[in-house]
Design an enzyme around this catalytic site. Sequence first.
Site, PDB file in Angstrom:
ATOM      1  N   GLN A  33      -9.480  -6.308  -6.285  1.00 32.96           N
ATOM      2  CA  GLN A  33      -8.680  -5.098  -6.105  1.00 32.96           C
ATOM      3  C   GLN A  33      -9.586  -3.875  -5.878  1.00 32.96           C
ATOM      4  OE1 GLN A  33      -5.952  -3.678  -5.111  1.00 32.96           O
ATOM      5  NE2 GLN A  33      -4.596  -4.299  -6.753  1.00 32.96           N
ATOM      6  N   PHE A  76       0.814  -1.225   0.000  1.00 31.50           N
ATOM      7  CA  PHE A  76       0.000   0.000   0.000  1.00 31.50           C
ATOM      8  C   PHE A  76       0.839   1.262   0.000  1.00 31.50           C
ATOM      9  CE2 PHE A  76      -2.191  -3.245   2.719  1.00 31.50           C
ATOM     10  CZ  PHE A  76      -2.997  -3.739   1.726  1.00 31.50           C
ATOM     11  N   THR A  97      -1.533  -8.336  -5.094  1.00 30.50           N
ATOM     12  CA  THR A  97      -2.486  -7.896  -6.109  1.00 30.50           C
ATOM     13  C   THR A  97      -2.843  -8.995  -7.092  1.00 30.50           C
ATOM     14  OG1 THR A  97      -0.607  -7.174  -7.393  1.00 30.50           O
ATOM     15  CG2 THR A  97      -1.677  -5.520  -6.035  1.00 30.50           C
ATOM     16  N   ARG A 152      -8.200  -2.257 -20.586  1.00 32.76           N
ATOM     17  CA  ARG A 152      -8.323  -3.704 -20.684  1.00 32.76           C
ATOM     18  C   ARG A 152      -8.086  -4.335 -19.308  1.00 32.76           C
ATOM     19  NH1 ARG A 152      -4.549  -7.099 -24.869  1.00 32.76           N
ATOM     20  NH2 ARG A 152      -5.950  -8.875 -25.162  1.00 32.76           N
ATOM     21  N   GLU A 198      -5.138   1.730  -7.270  1.00 31.92           N
ATOM     22  CA  GLU A 198      -5.488   2.816  -6.364  1.00 31.92           C
ATOM     23  C   GLU A 198      -6.895   3.356  -6.574  1.00 31.92           C
ATOM     24  OE1 GLU A 198      -2.041   4.426  -5.200  1.00 31.92           O
ATOM     25  OE2 GLU A 198      -0.895   3.225  -6.602  1.00 31.92           O
TER      26      GLU A 198
END
Lengths: 327, 732
Positions: free
Chosen positions: B632, B231, B461, B622, B699
């Site tokens: 996410q 993060f 992620t 994409r 983010e």
Amino acid sequence: MRPFSYARARTEQDAFSTLAQTARGAYLAGGTNLIDLIKLEVAKPDAVIDINALPLAAIETTPSGELRIGALARMSDTADHPALRSAAPAISQALNLSASAQLRNMATIGGNVLQRTRCVYFRDISQPCNKRRPGSGCSAIGGDDRKMAILGANDRCIAVHPSDFAVAMLLVDATIHLRGPAGERTVPFLGFHRLPDDPSRDTNIQPGELITALTFMPSALTRSSTYIKVRDRASYEFALVSVAAALEVTGGTIRDARIGLGGVAHAPWRSREAEAVLIGKVPSRDLFTAAAEAGLQAAVPQRLNRFKIRMAKNAMIRALTSVGMPA
Amino acid sequence: MIGAPLARVDGRAKVTGAARYSYEEQPAHVAYAVIVTSTIAVGRIASIDGTEALSRRGVLAVLTHDNAPRVRQDAASPGDRKLRLLQDDRVLYDRQPVALVVAESFEVATEAAARVRVTYAAETPATTMNAPGAVTYEPPEANQNPADSARGSFDSAFAAAPVRIDQTYVTPTEFHNPMEPHATTAAWDGNRLTLYDASQGVFDRRKSIAAIFGLPESGVRVVTKFVGGGFGSKGGTNAHTALAAMAARLVGRPVKIVLTRPDMFGGHGYRPRTEQHLRIGADTSGRLLALAHDVRSQASRFENFIENSAVISRMLYAVPNQVTTHRGVRYDVATPTFMRAPGESSGSFALESAMDELAYATGVDPLALRLLNYTETDPDQHGKPFSSKSLRRCYAEGAARFGWSQRPPQVRATRTADGLLVGYGMASSTYPANRSSSAAMATVHSDGSAYVTSGACDIGTGAYTAFTQIAAEALGIDVAHVRFDLGDTLMPEAARAGGSQQTASVANAVHLAGIAVRDKLAAAAVADAASPLHGRRLDDMTFARGRIALRERPELGETYVAILQRAGVSSMSAFAEAKHDRRVKGPYSTHAFGAHFAEVHVDPDFGTVRLARMVSAFAAGRIVNSRMARSQYMGGVVWGVSMALHEEGRIDERSGRYMNANLENYLVPVNADIPEIDIVLVDEEDPHVNPLGIKGIGEIGIVGMNAAVANAVFHATEKRVRDLPIRPEKLL
């Protein structure tokens, strides 16, 4: 964490005699508070005596009709016990609103009653604290006091007692059974926890003593009880304020009342002022509001927690409405 | 294969414990180090005595500023770090490292660390932005953006505007608290150093550590195989990594360090407190005429990180007259750093709250107000077109799913059956689509499998999975036969996992490497008289399931295995680099966009806010893996709720110590706080942003969510909370 010795007690006498041989021994039950405090070096026992093998985990109804909760009964087993749930729903609710499922599976009833404050200054040994080091001062006063006491505090300590269960236990006139090297004694639950006249002492337990059980006699009053807990998030947090309330209403009149407040004082706080307003009266929203006003009359906020007074009043009104005027 | 909801290729390793995190590396004879941290915010170490600690059995060394080896503590990057590495007696922030204890076990080191006796000559700290001694300064930049901007003439336009909003919004100090604390295992072999480090970029880390110890970069290897969340907090190099290397060299054994949870509120950075002054001038229909966004950002005395909160206001809406500024306010705290959507997350709270205030001031529906001020081009880049922008569709699809049209315009108008106040709120979201140069290596083996590497980091992620999919598609090999590996400076250099840029950056390199090796195989077949593809043109071929075939005659072709076996080689490899210079501005402005919709229920007796429903729609080019993209985004949305309602570092203004330095008192949502989250993936094809059309999604999920919640709280209660988090007392 400082090194300590570890022993498992097979009998109560075994526990007492082992403890007697240590300088600063501590009994270990669920460990959900003591281990934390040892890691933080807030507690520095030279010996830890594990009492989990003692036969103190039973929850039972005695021949006289009392409910008896063994000190080593886990919070989760206690919360889900059918006899307790009908005898005093507030206690069941308070337990289920405590901590997390994992912690409730470990933590014991005796340990819950004896748990120490969550005051962040108490738990940080770099900070002065009269509870940890008598005479060093209270860093919470003038600091981050949002979660601190609004009732019964003084200039030595403004910490609050963290237990939900203990607040609900105020409703049932419980008895605490203690056993120690000097023998057995019983004390009323009410008055067991201390206000911070001497902040280093949370309760009136004597050195070497163990809580063995809590007992109470279920009644119409205890059966009509509820517990409300208010906190910043929906779960897994200690109370900002909580209210336990029990009302015995017959013929449209309140015959008896008990009110406990949590998150507001150094001890679970029984509000006799609120109870006095209620007894003999007809339940109404106005009456409950008057009781709440009386219950918080003596409140003195810290810098950052004036909101707790209003929150506690509203929680009391809601709890009383829920038991006294169910929809 | 790209876009498929492939399950995590590393999922099994993670749930079975086979995945080895940095602290779990166990080189032979490893020793354990524990950091002693300061208990004052500013002053000097008056005395430090490690005698008792050193006397404990199993203690190997006690390092203090008196005896620590000299290193260059101001050499770390990125982020202009000046680490505190036991080089002098100054204390610059609470929980600064002041000593390091190395021992045979973690337990012995921990116990001995508590026996190090430190006394301080404490000075009175400045602990708030407005304290005497706090110093406001003009930063050279705001997190890689210009600190200030201006267009048109704000003052006159604002003064003349018939509707004006003029408010200050505050976001608190926040700490990242990834589940995996920062950790490093350091091992020297002569003058060569290997670090297993919980990092977001192994090449950044290598550069910093080489500079600190005066080593050539080739003398440092950094390995990061698994990271339990970063993060931003594992982006910059932090003291513990250098201290582990220092200790390992001193004791002549590998050394590992893991931070404690309270340490996580110390020197590795945090999101700084911001005070943001927003002034919006509009006409009575809600059209924006002028906007000023002036930011004051918490800063340390000794480094320059600034939260770039006003950057989002420069480009999100069509505003002709605008001024934005960033100022740092230095006081006696550690240096802040990147924290998920640095700038955009805190800035969107201010901007999107102010837009909501404008909606009520003009009587325009909040969504209609945003559409009224929609911009098709980037006003911050002189009207440059966006490479793609699907925000209209995010608004439309999100609003439809949420039922925004059912929102009553009045505040405090709806209650649940239980008497809870109901409120609806929305906000826009955006984050730049960044990219950096990255390289990759792809190898096809004679058994038909492929091995592809790039020195990226998977900070949770799903990078392993995403790049496996990219590689499989480029190579024309099924994902089951492709192994992608990352997290090692011995691999081709890759962008860091930060700034929502890694997937776009590395995917393009992996793609190029896959194509290159595939083409090599084809060229070998074309050149080989024994191949059915002999003499054929590359343009006429297709590549799938490990086989090359002619597009027009699919039966004519052969497998990679056959080509390699006939060539008598065990493998073929190709290296490729996807270059991108971030300083060179292209013809397009590149951003991802989204929209959040939230329903809250507020208990009027207690002021407690609980989310009832959330719908968030995003368009980010994409999507490589729809399952992980959804996760996410969800994580971002949850964090937005957390920012709105829960998170706050609580400093004791007398001592400068954050007193809620644990997960009991530093609140984040628990499961009971989060209802089902409805994520809408809005399709978007972007032919310009980069060859694969990928925009980052790390983010954007958090951006604006805090404002959507705050706006819903206003709708429910008629109370506008302009300082986060929205605690019960602010609504009572």
